[in-house]
Design a protein around this motif. Structure first.
Motif, PDB file in Angstrom:
ATOM      1  N   TYR A 125      43.187 -47.134  50.744  1.00  0.00           N
ATOM      2  CA  TYR A 125      43.075 -47.070  49.292  1.00  0.00           C
ATOM      3  C   TYR A 125      44.298 -47.751  48.686  1.00  0.00           C
ATOM      4  O   TYR A 125      45.438 -47.374  48.962  1.00  0.00           O
ATOM      5  CB  TYR A 125      42.997 -45.613  48.832  1.00  0.00           C
ATOM      6  N   THR A 126      44.051 -48.770  47.880  1.00  0.00           N
ATOM      7  CA  THR A 126      45.114 -49.499  47.197  1.00  0.00           C
ATOM      8  C   THR A 126      44.967 -49.255  45.708  1.00  0.00           C
ATOM      9  O   THR A 126      43.923 -49.546  45.130  1.00  0.00           O
ATOM     10  CB  THR A 126      45.023 -51.010  47.499  1.00  0.00           C
ATOM     11  N   ASP A 127      46.002 -48.714  45.095  1.00  0.00           N
ATOM     12  CA  ASP A 127      45.958 -48.381  43.676  1.00  0.00           C
ATOM     13  C   ASP A 127      46.930 -49.272  42.913  1.00  0.00           C
ATOM     14  O   ASP A 127      48.142 -49.140  43.046  1.00  0.00           O
ATOM     15  CB  ASP A 127      46.331 -46.911  43.482  1.00  0.00           C
ATOM     16  N   ILE A 128      46.358 -50.199  42.116  1.00  0.00           N
ATOM     17  CA  ILE A 128      47.190 -51.047  41.249  1.00  0.00           C
ATOM     18  C   ILE A 128      46.824 -50.799  39.783  1.00  0.00           C
ATOM     19  O   ILE A 128      47.045 -51.644  38.921  1.00  0.00           O
ATOM     20  CB  ILE A 128      47.086 -52.544  41.625  1.00  0.00           C
ATOM     21  N   GLU A 129      46.285 -49.624  39.525  1.00  0.00           N
ATOM     22  CA  GLU A 129      45.862 -49.260  38.170  1.00  0.00           C
ATOM     23  C   GLU A 129      47.023 -49.369  37.189  1.00  0.00           C
ATOM     24  O   GLU A 129      48.142 -48.944  37.479  1.00  0.00           O
ATOM     25  CB  GLU A 129      45.314 -47.830  38.173  1.00  0.00           C
ATOM     26  N   ASN A 130      46.756 -49.976  36.040  1.00  0.00           N
ATOM     27  CA  ASN A 130      47.718 -50.104  34.944  1.00  0.00           C
ATOM     28  C   ASN A 130      48.972 -50.894  35.292  1.00  0.00           C
ATOM     29  O   ASN A 130      50.002 -50.741  34.634  1.00  0.00           O
ATOM     30  CB  ASN A 130      48.122 -48.723  34.406  1.00  0.00           C
ATOM     31  N   THR A 131      48.918 -51.740  36.312  1.00  0.00           N
ATOM     32  CA  THR A 131      50.084 -52.570  36.638  1.00  0.00           C
ATOM     33  C   THR A 131      49.935 -53.918  35.940  1.00  0.00           C
ATOM     34  O   THR A 131      48.847 -54.301  35.525  1.00  0.00           O
ATOM     35  CB  THR A 131      50.206 -52.816  38.158  1.00  0.00           C
ATOM     36  N   ASN A 132      51.042 -54.622  35.821  1.00  0.00           N
ATOM     37  CA  ASN A 132      50.949 -55.983  35.297  1.00  0.00           C
ATOM     38  C   ASN A 132      51.687 -56.937  36.212  1.00  0.00           C
ATOM     39  O   ASN A 132      52.814 -56.706  36.596  1.00  0.00           O
ATOM     40  CB  ASN A 132      51.434 -56.095  33.851  1.00  0.00           C
ATOM     41  N   GLY A 133      50.980 -57.974  36.596  1.00  0.00           N
ATOM     42  CA  GLY A 133      51.552 -59.047  37.392  1.00  0.00           C
ATOM     43  C   GLY A 133      52.324 -58.627  38.611  1.00  0.00           C
ATOM     44  O   GLY A 133      51.784 -58.033  39.523  1.00  0.00           O
ATOM     45  N   GLY A 134      53.603 -58.927  38.590  1.00  0.00           N
ATOM     46  CA  GLY A 134      54.466 -58.741  39.745  1.00  0.00           C
ATOM     47  C   GLY A 134      54.648 -57.315  40.225  1.00  0.00           C
ATOM     48  O   GLY A 134      55.049 -57.104  41.369  1.00  0.00           O
ATOM     49  N   GLU A 135      54.367 -56.334  39.393  1.00  0.00           N
ATOM     50  CA  GLU A 135      54.530 -54.935  39.801  1.00  0.00           C
ATOM     51  C   GLU A 135      53.736 -54.591  41.055  1.00  0.00           C
ATOM     52  O   GLU A 135      54.146 -53.743  41.845  1.00  0.00           O
ATOM     53  CB  GLU A 135      54.066 -53.979  38.686  1.00  0.00           C
ATOM     54  N   ALA A 136      52.580 -55.235  41.237  1.00  0.00           N
ATOM     55  CA  ALA A 136      51.699 -54.887  42.354  1.00  0.00           C
ATOM     56  C   ALA A 136      51.986 -55.689  43.625  1.00  0.00           C
ATOM     57  O   ALA A 136      51.459 -55.358  44.687  1.00  0.00           O
ATOM     58  CB  ALA A 136      50.244 -55.068  41.945  1.00  0.00           C
ATOM     59  N   ILE A 137      52.818 -56.711  43.558  1.00  0.00           N
ATOM     60  CA  ILE A 137      53.070 -57.562  44.729  1.00  0.00           C
ATOM     61  C   ILE A 137      53.600 -56.766  45.925  1.00  0.00           C
ATOM     62  O   ILE A 137      53.078 -56.911  47.034  1.00  0.00           O
ATOM     63  CB  ILE A 137      53.978 -58.757  44.366  1.00  0.00           C
ATOM     64  N   PRO A 138      54.597 -55.883  45.766  1.00  0.00           N
ATOM     65  CA  PRO A 138      55.060 -55.104  46.920  1.00  0.00           C
ATOM     66  C   PRO A 138      53.962 -54.231  47.542  1.00  0.00           C
ATOM     67  O   PRO A 138      53.955 -53.990  48.747  1.00  0.00           O
ATOM     68  CB  PRO A 138      56.189 -54.239  46.359  1.00  0.00           C
ATOM     69  N   THR A 139      53.024 -53.798  46.727  1.00  0.00           N
ATOM     70  CA  THR A 139      51.920 -52.987  47.248  1.00  0.00           C
ATOM     71  C   THR A 139      51.058 -53.806  48.193  1.00  0.00           C
ATOM     72  O   THR A 139      50.638 -53.319  49.249  1.00  0.00           O
ATOM     73  CB  THR A 139      51.077 -52.415  46.095  1.00  0.00           C
TER      74      THR A 139
ATOM     75  N   ALA B 174      44.433 -53.313  35.422  1.00  0.00           N
ATOM     76  CA  ALA B 174      45.490 -54.131  36.036  1.00  0.00           C
ATOM     77  C   ALA B 174      45.486 -55.507  35.378  1.00  0.00           C
ATOM     78  O   ALA B 174      44.440 -56.033  35.010  1.00  0.00           O
ATOM     79  CB  ALA B 174      45.263 -54.261  37.532  1.00  0.00           C
ATOM     80  N   ARG B 175      46.683 -56.056  35.234  1.00  0.00           N
ATOM     81  CA  ARG B 175      46.815 -57.414  34.700  1.00  0.00           C
ATOM     82  C   ARG B 175      47.287 -58.312  35.833  1.00  0.00           C
ATOM     83  O   ARG B 175      48.106 -57.916  36.650  1.00  0.00           O
ATOM     84  CB  ARG B 175      47.807 -57.433  33.553  1.00  0.00           C
ATOM     85  N   PHE B 176      46.769 -59.528  35.851  1.00  0.00           N
ATOM     86  CA  PHE B 176      47.044 -60.454  36.940  1.00  0.00           C
ATOM     87  C   PHE B 176      47.805 -61.667  36.424  1.00  0.00           C
ATOM     88  O   PHE B 176      47.541 -62.147  35.336  1.00  0.00           O
ATOM     89  CB  PHE B 176      45.728 -60.915  37.578  1.00  0.00           C
ATOM     90  N   ASN B 177      48.768 -62.129  37.226  1.00  0.00           N
ATOM     91  CA  ASN B 177      49.434 -63.399  36.933  1.00  0.00           C
ATOM     92  C   ASN B 177      49.308 -64.293  38.166  1.00  0.00           C
ATOM     93  O   ASN B 177      48.742 -63.890  39.184  1.00  0.00           O
ATOM     94  CB  ASN B 177      50.895 -63.181  36.507  1.00  0.00           C
ATOM     95  N   LYS B 178      49.828 -65.497  38.078  1.00  0.00           N
ATOM     96  CA  LYS B 178      49.677 -66.469  39.150  1.00  0.00           C
ATOM     97  C   LYS B 178      50.275 -65.959  40.466  1.00  0.00           C
ATOM     98  O   LYS B 178      49.672 -66.122  41.526  1.00  0.00           O
ATOM     99  CB  LYS B 178      50.340 -67.792  38.747  1.00  0.00           C
ATOM    100  N   GLU B 179      51.439 -65.331  40.398  1.00  0.00           N
ATOM    101  CA  GLU B 179      52.102 -64.834  41.614  1.00  0.00           C
ATOM    102  C   GLU B 179      51.278 -63.733  42.285  1.00  0.00           C
ATOM    103  O   GLU B 179      51.126 -63.717  43.507  1.00  0.00           O
ATOM    104  CB  GLU B 179      53.513 -64.321  41.298  1.00  0.00           C
ATOM    105  N   LEU B 180      50.759 -62.824  41.483  1.00  0.00           N
ATOM    106  CA  LEU B 180      49.952 -61.738  42.039  1.00  0.00           C
ATOM    107  C   LEU B 180      48.661 -62.286  42.637  1.00  0.00           C
ATOM    108  O   LEU B 180      48.261 -61.883  43.736  1.00  0.00           O
ATOM    109  CB  LEU B 180      49.646 -60.678  40.978  1.00  0.00           C
ATOM    110  N   LEU B 181      48.016 -63.215  41.954  1.00  0.00           N
ATOM    111  CA  LEU B 181      46.784 -63.795  42.489  1.00  0.00           C
ATOM    112  C   LEU B 181      47.049 -64.509  43.814  1.00  0.00           C
ATOM    113  O   LEU B 181      46.250 -64.417  44.747  1.00  0.00           O
ATOM    114  CB  LEU B 181      46.161 -64.756  41.479  1.00  0.00           C
ATOM    115  N   SER B 182      48.179 -65.179  43.916  1.00  0.00           N
ATOM    116  CA  SER B 182      48.558 -65.836  45.167  1.00  0.00           C
ATOM    117  C   SER B 182      48.759 -64.798  46.275  1.00  0.00           C
ATOM    118  O   SER B 182      48.306 -64.985  47.414  1.00  0.00           O
ATOM    119  CB  SER B 182      49.833 -66.650  44.949  1.00  0.00           C
ATOM    120  N   LYS B 183      49.417 -63.685  45.953  1.00  0.00           N
ATOM    121  CA  LYS B 183      49.655 -62.617  46.936  1.00  0.00           C
ATOM    122  C   LYS B 183      48.334 -61.980  47.361  1.00  0.00           C
ATOM    123  O   LYS B 183      48.137 -61.664  48.542  1.00  0.00           O
ATOM    124  CB  LYS B 183      50.604 -61.564  46.357  1.00  0.00           C
TER     125      LYS B 183
END
Length: 130
Positions: A16-30, A55-64
């Motif tokens: 289970y991966t929870d990235i609820e309410n994160t924006n961009g880079g916050e979820a990368i370590p997950t 969750a909000r996505f940016n280029k770095e997160l989408l790459s990860k």
């Protein structure tokens, strides 16, 4: 705060991966943690549920995410992603197309977990009778 862990849903283990309410880079370590966790499983055994509600996505997160999907593909049995907005659904569909990963999208985590459970039950019966 985002996280990943192994959960038990009606006796079926899921990552289970929870990235609820994160924006961009916050979820990368997950997603780095997801890669490490999934690496411990046998091939084609991982049932994965991602909660991406608000969750909000940016280029770095989408790459990860792309990197994680590709790396985890050999371990994956089935994946659901839950809670995406219409725009995020379009973005994820492009990731699915680029990686060849089979994923199902659901509005809620409960719907996604239920589908994974039913999928696991149906594939377990098929392999038992084969």
């Amino acid at each position: 705060m985002s996280y990943c862990k192994v959960i038990d849903y009606k006796g079926v283990k899921m990552v289970y991966t929870d990235i609820e309410n994160t924006n961009g880079g916050e979820a990368i370590p997950t997603f780095d943690a997801v890669q490490k966790l999934v690496a411990e499983f046998p091939d084609k055994s991982v049932l994965s549920c991602v909660n991406a509600t608000n969750a909000r996505f940016n280029k770095e997160l989408l790459s990860k995410i792309k990197e994680t999907v590709k790396k985890n593909n050999p371990k994956s049995k089935a994946t659901v992603v839950c809670g995406l907005s219409k725009l995020s659904t379009l973005i994820l569909n492009s990731i699915i197309a680029a990686t060849g990963r089979k994923m199902k999208l659901f509005d809620s985590v409960e719907e996604g977990q239920k589908w994974l459970y039913e999928y696991e039950m149906s594939t377990s019966k098929q392999s038992a009778t084969a």
